[in-house]
Design a protein around this motif. Sequence first.
Motif, PDB file in Angstrom:
ATOM      1  N   LYS A 103       0.303  14.346 -18.365  1.00  0.00           N
ATOM      2  CA  LYS A 103      -0.571  15.356 -18.269  1.00  0.00           C
ATOM      3  C   LYS A 103      -0.596  16.367 -19.368  1.00  0.00           C
ATOM      4  CE  LYS A 103      -1.901  17.000 -14.395  1.00  0.00           C
ATOM      5  NZ  LYS A 103      -1.560  17.879 -13.114  1.00  0.00           N
ATOM      6  N   LYS A 133       9.750  14.567 -12.181  1.00  0.00           N
ATOM      7  CA  LYS A 133       8.686  15.327 -12.888  1.00  0.00           C
ATOM      8  C   LYS A 133       9.265  16.363 -13.625  1.00  0.00           C
ATOM      9  CE  LYS A 133       4.105  17.681 -11.913  1.00  0.00           C
ATOM     10  NZ  LYS A 133       3.249  17.786 -10.538  1.00  0.00           N
ATOM     11  N   GLU A 174     -10.439   6.969  -0.691  1.00  0.00           N
ATOM     12  CA  GLU A 174      -9.153   7.573  -0.942  1.00  0.00           C
ATOM     13  C   GLU A 174      -8.249   6.367  -0.808  1.00  0.00           C
ATOM     14  OE1 GLU A 174      -8.495  10.317  -2.444  1.00  0.00           O
ATOM     15  OE2 GLU A 174     -10.263  11.002  -2.460  1.00  0.00           O
ATOM     16  N   SER A 232       2.909  12.945  -1.737  1.00  0.00           N
ATOM     17  CA  SER A 232       1.897  13.896  -1.374  1.00  0.00           C
ATOM     18  C   SER A 232       2.493  15.143  -1.542  1.00  0.00           C
ATOM     19  CB  SER A 232       1.219  13.716  -0.075  1.00  0.00           C
ATOM     20  OG  SER A 232       2.105  14.012   0.712  1.00  0.00           O
ATOM     21  N   TYR A 233       3.694  15.535  -1.155  1.00  0.00           N
ATOM     22  CA  TYR A 233       4.402  16.886  -1.335  1.00  0.00           C
ATOM     23  C   TYR A 233       4.762  17.395  -2.768  1.00  0.00           C
ATOM     24  CZ  TYR A 233       4.563  16.774   3.524  1.00  0.00           C
ATOM     25  OH  TYR A 233       4.183  17.000   5.114  1.00  0.00           O
ATOM     26  N   HIS A 234       4.601  16.267  -3.607  1.00  0.00           N
ATOM     27  CA  HIS A 234       5.094  16.600  -4.985  1.00  0.00           C
ATOM     28  C   HIS A 234       4.041  16.419  -6.130  1.00  0.00           C
ATOM     29  CE1 HIS A 234       9.007  16.573  -3.398  1.00  0.00           C
ATOM     30  NE2 HIS A 234       8.860  15.388  -2.939  1.00  0.00           N
ATOM     31  N   GLU A 235       2.718  15.678  -5.770  1.00  0.00           N
ATOM     32  CA  GLU A 235       1.753  15.249  -6.798  1.00  0.00           C
ATOM     33  C   GLU A 235       0.463  15.830  -6.017  1.00  0.00           C
ATOM     34  OE1 GLU A 235       2.738  15.526  -9.679  1.00  0.00           O
ATOM     35  OE2 GLU A 235       1.793  13.875 -10.259  1.00  0.00           O
ATOM     36  N   ASP A 236      -0.303  16.645  -6.619  1.00  0.00           N
ATOM     37  CA  ASP A 236      -1.572  17.316  -5.838  1.00  0.00           C
ATOM     38  C   ASP A 236      -2.634  16.344  -5.827  1.00  0.00           C
ATOM     39  OD1 ASP A 236      -0.370  19.854  -5.388  1.00  0.00           O
ATOM     40  OD2 ASP A 236      -1.223  20.546  -7.558  1.00  0.00           O
ATOM     41  N   GLU A 237      -2.742  15.301  -6.733  1.00  0.00           N
ATOM     42  CA  GLU A 237      -3.691  14.303  -6.624  1.00  0.00           C
ATOM     43  C   GLU A 237      -3.616  13.269  -5.696  1.00  0.00           C
ATOM     44  OE1 GLU A 237      -6.107  14.138  -8.610  1.00  0.00           O
ATOM     45  OE2 GLU A 237      -5.714  15.656 -10.078  1.00  0.00           O
ATOM     46  N   SER A 270      -3.257  13.130  -1.629  1.00  0.00           N
ATOM     47  CA  SER A 270      -3.001  13.845  -0.215  1.00  0.00           C
ATOM     48  C   SER A 270      -2.413  12.810   0.834  1.00  0.00           C
ATOM     49  CB  SER A 270      -4.526  14.234   0.242  1.00  0.00           C
ATOM     50  OG  SER A 270      -5.290  13.266   0.712  1.00  0.00           O
ATOM     51  N   TYR A 307      -4.078  28.448   5.593  1.00  0.00           N
ATOM     52  CA  TYR A 307      -4.672  27.382   4.923  1.00  0.00           C
ATOM     53  C   TYR A 307      -6.584  27.431   5.045  1.00  0.00           C
ATOM     54  CZ  TYR A 307      -0.240  25.156   5.161  1.00  0.00           C
ATOM     55  OH  TYR A 307       0.938  25.201   5.202  1.00  0.00           O
TER      56      TYR A 307
END
Length: 288
Positions: free
Chosen positions: A83, A109, A206, A226-231, A233, A252
Amino acid sequence: MKTYFIAIMMMVFPCLVHSQDDTAPVRLKQINIVKTNYQNFKDGEIVNKTVLFHDGKIQSITTSDVIQKFFYNKSGLLDMTVKEKVGSDWKEVANYVYDADLNITKFTKKYQEGNEYVTKTVSFTYEGARIKAITKKSNSHLSPYEDIEYVTENGLIARRTMRDRNKQIIGKIEYVYTNDNVIKHKGLVGDKISKTYTFDDKKSVESLIVQNLFGDNYKVIVPLISYHEDEFSFEAISYNNELNFIPSSTVYVGVTRKYKYNKLNFPISCSQLEENGIVKTEKTFIYE
């Protein structure tokens, strides 16, 4: 003669049936996303995002100033993402490592934190139904930075347990499934907030995406990542499309979605509302 004709038809008929069932796979070509945030602007702050695919796999995700490129290994699994921000030296690089059984074993990352680049490493080890995930950061003297244990049942993540440096449990979440959909995250220890999800009865776009990225083990890999990359879920592994997200706390933000579908029962568009309409997102799905 009649007997001969029947014999010929018995040989040909299975081939005809097979050819009718052997349809081409559904593959995405592009997703166009327009997100409008009315929080601070009367006319709304608009963010445009374009997701491009090749052979059903994400090739790039682009906004006005950021592009994320996706690369794959010889097994066709997601290997690396890069990115970058236009006109800047800012960069984030993520790498994925798998074992011989195509289970993810390491996620790294490298990203900017303040004025320095930090490398976060998540190591996954498999012990029967248990998966240990140890996270460390290059700028942290704490060891480990995170100590997580997952428990799988019937090929799905059933629980997530977090421990502190003294191995004491500080958090536990249980996941509930119905009809192959993740319908609830139940906080049992620590954060006891519940997250409830509802789904339609059509085929998930998805799920189609993450299967092409992570292969046959996507139902375990995606929740881990999913806990490390927002793309990605957690709910992306669900068979159907998510309609509503209802949290038990205002910490939330609730989300509501409406879809339109094609003849194959996959979405062609999605209208998403957050915070009672303060944030609106329109998605258009284009297939090959």
